[in-house]
Design a protein around this motif. Structure first.
Motif, PDB file in Angstrom:
ATOM      1  N   ASP A   1       0.736  -1.391   0.038  1.00  0.00           N
ATOM      2  CA  ASP A   1      -0.217  -0.048   0.319  1.00  0.00           C
ATOM      3  C   ASP A   1       1.073   1.032   0.048  1.00  0.00           C
ATOM      4  OD1 ASP A   1      -1.688   2.038   0.333  1.00  0.00           O
ATOM      5  OD2 ASP A   1      -2.865   0.838   1.043  1.00  0.00           O
TER       6      ASP A   1
ATOM      7  N   ASN B   1       0.181   4.347   0.063  1.00  0.00           N
ATOM      8  CA  ASN B   1       0.114   5.155   1.261  1.00  0.00           C
ATOM      9  C   ASN B   1       0.177   4.818   2.350  1.00  0.00           C
ATOM     10  OD1 ASN B   1      -1.619   7.016  -0.760  1.00  0.00           O
ATOM     11  ND2 ASN B   1      -3.622   5.014  -0.475  1.00  0.00           N
ATOM     12  N   LYS B   2       0.965   3.589   2.790  1.00  0.00           N
ATOM     13  CA  LYS B   2       0.927   3.123   3.930  1.00  0.00           C
ATOM     14  C   LYS B   2       3.052   3.627   3.538  1.00  0.00           C
ATOM     15  CE  LYS B   2      -1.590   0.286   5.597  1.00  0.00           C
ATOM     16  NZ  LYS B   2      -2.146  -1.173   5.949  1.00  0.00           N
ATOM     17  N   LYS B   3       3.636   4.590   5.075  1.00  0.00           N
ATOM     18  CA  LYS B   3       4.840   4.573   4.838  1.00  0.00           C
ATOM     19  C   LYS B   3       5.571   3.654   4.398  1.00  0.00           C
ATOM     20  CE  LYS B   3       8.142   7.372   7.166  1.00  0.00           C
ATOM     21  NZ  LYS B   3       9.071   8.421   8.323  1.00  0.00           N
ATOM     22  N   SER B   4       5.520   2.815   5.174  1.00  0.00           N
ATOM     23  CA  SER B   4       5.698   1.304   5.633  1.00  0.00           C
ATOM     24  C   SER B   4       6.003   0.232   3.998  1.00  0.00           C
ATOM     25  CB  SER B   4       5.292   0.544   6.130  1.00  0.00           C
ATOM     26  OG  SER B   4       4.444   0.061   6.173  1.00  0.00           O
ATOM     27  N   ASP B   5       5.053   1.025   3.156  1.00  0.00           N
ATOM     28  CA  ASP B   5       5.062   0.001   2.107  1.00  0.00           C
ATOM     29  C   ASP B   5       5.354   0.950   0.731  1.00  0.00           C
ATOM     30  OD1 ASP B   5       4.029  -2.348   3.376  1.00  0.00           O
ATOM     31  OD2 ASP B   5       2.018  -1.899   2.310  1.00  0.00           O
TER      32      ASP B   5
END
Length: 354
Positions: free
Chosen positions: A219, A221-225
């Motif tokens: 995703d 929109n997620k910082k981790s992704d």
């Protein structure tokens, strides 16, 4: 009156002297040949062993120096996340960067036995080393990723391939995954020439990648992704080094295994491998003591390695008597007349130093 003809020739004594001189000359020539042949065999055998030692020094030193390289995250204590299946197995667990095993026996630890399935059995009383690091120079990411793919520079087409285990990293995080497809794409509104890199999940059984990914969707929109133009991508590998008997020569050899592939002989006539690990015991990022693998409690604290290899010549009869010298702090006494040479490789894991 008949004229007496005087006979001429060699007498018995002269013949015996000539034969003796001829035998002495032949013996001298044979002795010279044997001496020259012995010198050649010795010089050649010593040269080959020394070349092998230099090869081992160059290869292992380079790999050890790159152990744990994670781009700009290399010296930061940031955990790697993994979307690989089997991410906790010895082969695909990239959390530690390196591991070692001391004085192996016929009964291997379960995780190591599984890792070496189908490979030659390690020699008893020798050590084994696993190190993890990049398999190529980093490839820049040229655009923000979407849920299904990453966008890398064109060099990805030559530096990476389908099935590679890869690490993508920026200055805040890193992720391990498996590449399932690469395709070149021309410039468009999203940016310049690039390579689209997919990371399909294996959960549906549609692909034969090993170990595969446990998810396809990242995703953005997620910082981790999210991985954008400040990130870089590289293949990542587990290299396993150990000694086993080469079925072709019948003698010990240094083997190398990459990820889950089959181990292959790298260097023949390596008779022992012993490893000491330089450990930081007080968190000052300096080596405080050298320990064997069974005494290392935290692999993240290992800053240096000292590998001791015992190499030997292919042929016996190279030295007039069996050698005896100090190796790994004890007396090594040869059982044959090969020429043996110990060599030590000391390497700093520079990606762990401040």
């Amino acid at each position: 009156m008949m004229k007496r003809i005087r006979q001429q020739g060699f007498g018995l004594v002269e013949v015996m002297v000539a034969i003796t001189l001829g035998l002495l000359l032949t013996a001298a020539v044979l002795q010279l040949f044997v001496s020259n042949n012995t010198t050649y065999r010795t010089t050649n055998s010593v040269g080959v062993v020394q070349d092998n030692a230099r090869f081992a020094q160059d290869l292992l030193s380079k790999e050890l120096r790159m152990t744990g390289y994670r781009g700009c995250l290399s010296k930061q204590n940031v955990a790697i996340t993994s979307v690989l299946e089997s991410a906790t197995t010895l082969t695909y667990d990239f959390s530690a960067g390196l591991r070692g095993y001391n004085n192996l026996t016929a009964t291997l630890p379960t995780e190591l036995s599984n890792h070496l399935t189908g490979d030659p059995t390690p020699l008893a009383n020798t050590d084994l080393l696993l190190i993890q690091g990049p398999g190529n120079i980093p490839v820049p990411i040229v655009a923000n990723n979407n849920a299904a793919q990453l966008f890398a520079a064109p060099s990805a087409m030559t530096l990476l391939k389908d099935g590679d285990i890869a690490l993508i990293t920026d200055c805040s995080k890193a992720r391990i995954f498996q590449i399932t497809g690469l395709s070149a794409a021309g410039p468009d509104a999203a940016g310049p020439d690039k390579v689209n890199i997919t990371h399909v999940s294996n959960n549906n059984g549609a692909h034969a990648y090993v170990p595969g990914n446990n998810t396809s969707d990242w995703d953005p929109n997620k910082k981790s992704d999210k991985f954008g133009t400040n990130a870089e991508l590289m293949s990542y590998q587990t290299s396993t080094y150990y000694l086993a008997t080469n079925s072709v020569t019948g003698q010990p050899a240094l083997y190398r295994k990459l990820n889950g592939g089959l181990a292959t002989p790298l260097l023949d006539y390596v008779f022992d491998l012993q490893i000491l690990y330089g450990v930081d015991t007080n968190s000052d990022r300096q080596t405080d003591s050298y320990q064997t693998a069974n005494n290392v409690s935290n692999w993240g604290n290992v800053l240096t390695l000292k590998l001791q290899l015992l190499l030997g010549s292919e042929e016996t009869g190279i030295v007039p008597k069996k050698q005896s010298f100090t190796f790994n702090g004890a007396t090594f006494t040869a059982t044959d007349t090969r020429w043996y040479m110990p060599t030590t490789i000391t390497a700093v894991l520079r990606n762990r130093l401040n």
